[in-house]
Enzyme design. Sequence first.
Site, PDB file in Angstrom:
ATOM      1  N   GLY A 339       0.873  -1.283  -0.028  1.00 10.23           N
ATOM      2  CA  GLY A 339      -0.013   0.143   0.090  1.00 10.23           C
ATOM      3  C   GLY A 339       0.983   1.257   0.014  1.00 10.23           C
ATOM      4  N   GLU A 363      18.195  -5.451 -24.143  1.00 15.73           N
ATOM      5  CA  GLU A 363      18.533  -6.764 -24.840  1.00 15.73           C
ATOM      6  C   GLU A 363      17.464  -7.185 -25.843  1.00 15.73           C
ATOM      7  OE1 GLU A 363      20.932  -9.693 -23.037  1.00 15.73           O
ATOM      8  OE2 GLU A 363      22.144  -8.103 -21.786  1.00 15.73           O
TER       9      GLU A 363
END
Length: 385
Positions: A339, A363
């Site tokens: 939270g 990549e």
Amino acid sequence: MDYFLTEEQLMIKDLARRIAEERIKPVRAELDEKEEFPWNIIQEMAKSDMFGIFIPEEFGGLGGGCMELALAVEELSRVCSGVAISFAASALGTFPILLFGSQEQKEKYLPKVASGQSLAAFALTEPDAGSDAAGIKTTAKPDGEEYVLNGTKQWITNGGEADIYSVIALTNPAKGMRGASAFIVEKGTPGFDFGKKEKKLGIRASATRELVFSDCRIPKSNIIAKEGMGFIVAMKTLDSSRPGIGAQAVGIAQGAMEEALAYSHQRVQFGQPISSFQAVQHLLADMATQIEAARALVYCVARFVDSGAKDISQETAMAKLFPSDVAMKVTIDAIQILGGYGYMRDYPVEKMMRDAKITQIYEGTNQIQRNVIALEMLKKRAKGK
Ligand code: COS
């Protein structure tokens, strides 16, 4: 889950976990905040022979492969992906030499990488050539016994910190991708400078920098493989390294899940720990299931690569695609469980979410991975495989 790791693999995993817990965890927030390259930790890892994990014994390494590298990267990433990628990018920069280098090049460079004396880096991306790797513009003009490099490489991990650079450049621009070649360029070579140091969303302990080549002369003997083979060298390098990004993603996700699980036990709302609420339990169950599936895929593909299989593009793209999507989802859900606290820098999960994002991008973006997978499927079907 027992993956039946060998004794040596268990040792590597334990070593990486110990360094991550004892040396990296206490400073990870500070490294992230200050965007500081972790030289002390890199030196510690070097002393423990970690940089030699994937390098053959004859060149001073431990003789492991993709699997051993994945185990180390996963454990480091579980704690700090910024440090982990500085380690993994050295392997990426070394793969062109390992896969295609001459005996002399291997003898000259691999022991330096294995000992941790030198970091390596891989330089393909340019300002106008990311997903379209064949669109590079950096040139390497033959001139007598030398090549003369001109151009700019962008977003190079370990840029400025590494000593050894595997660089893709055009020896014959008219031929496009078929005119690309791969080279070794050493830091300190006249005409080779470092440009902008990037300020990033995540993996902030790692260095990401521009490489600038202005009439940079290197000996002809620094070509990797042959003229015209640069695109293949780059593609095969990425084929070998993508499971490492998958391992990085698994590690990040694992770290985030452990934080969320621990927090859910201790956080009391409505008079009970939030782990007693099914809404939280289901999030945790999905995290654990997805992480285990991602880990199983990475290990399976890493073992496939280590078997010496030649045709690995589809599988290695999968081993990067799925775990990175999992890492993104898991880290977002971990923040949800924490939270408001999860959104704050006092807890590490917001860093983990920032770190996870890049695994879907570098990549080869996950869109490119899907292209690679689909094209390989279609190729195999056409061949009747
Ligand atoms: N291994 C061996 N050969 C390969 C290969 C591989 N993994 N991938 C492609 N090739 C070959 C192809 O077989 C083709 O050869 P032929 O023309 O002889 O058939 C040639 O290379 C060109 O392939 P293709 O037509 O697929 O090239 P594209 O320009 O369309 O690009 C992608 C291919 C998109 C897959 C490539 O550019 C890529 O991987 N891009 C992402 C780059 C990346 O990951 N960047 C991140 C920066 S590095 S950290």
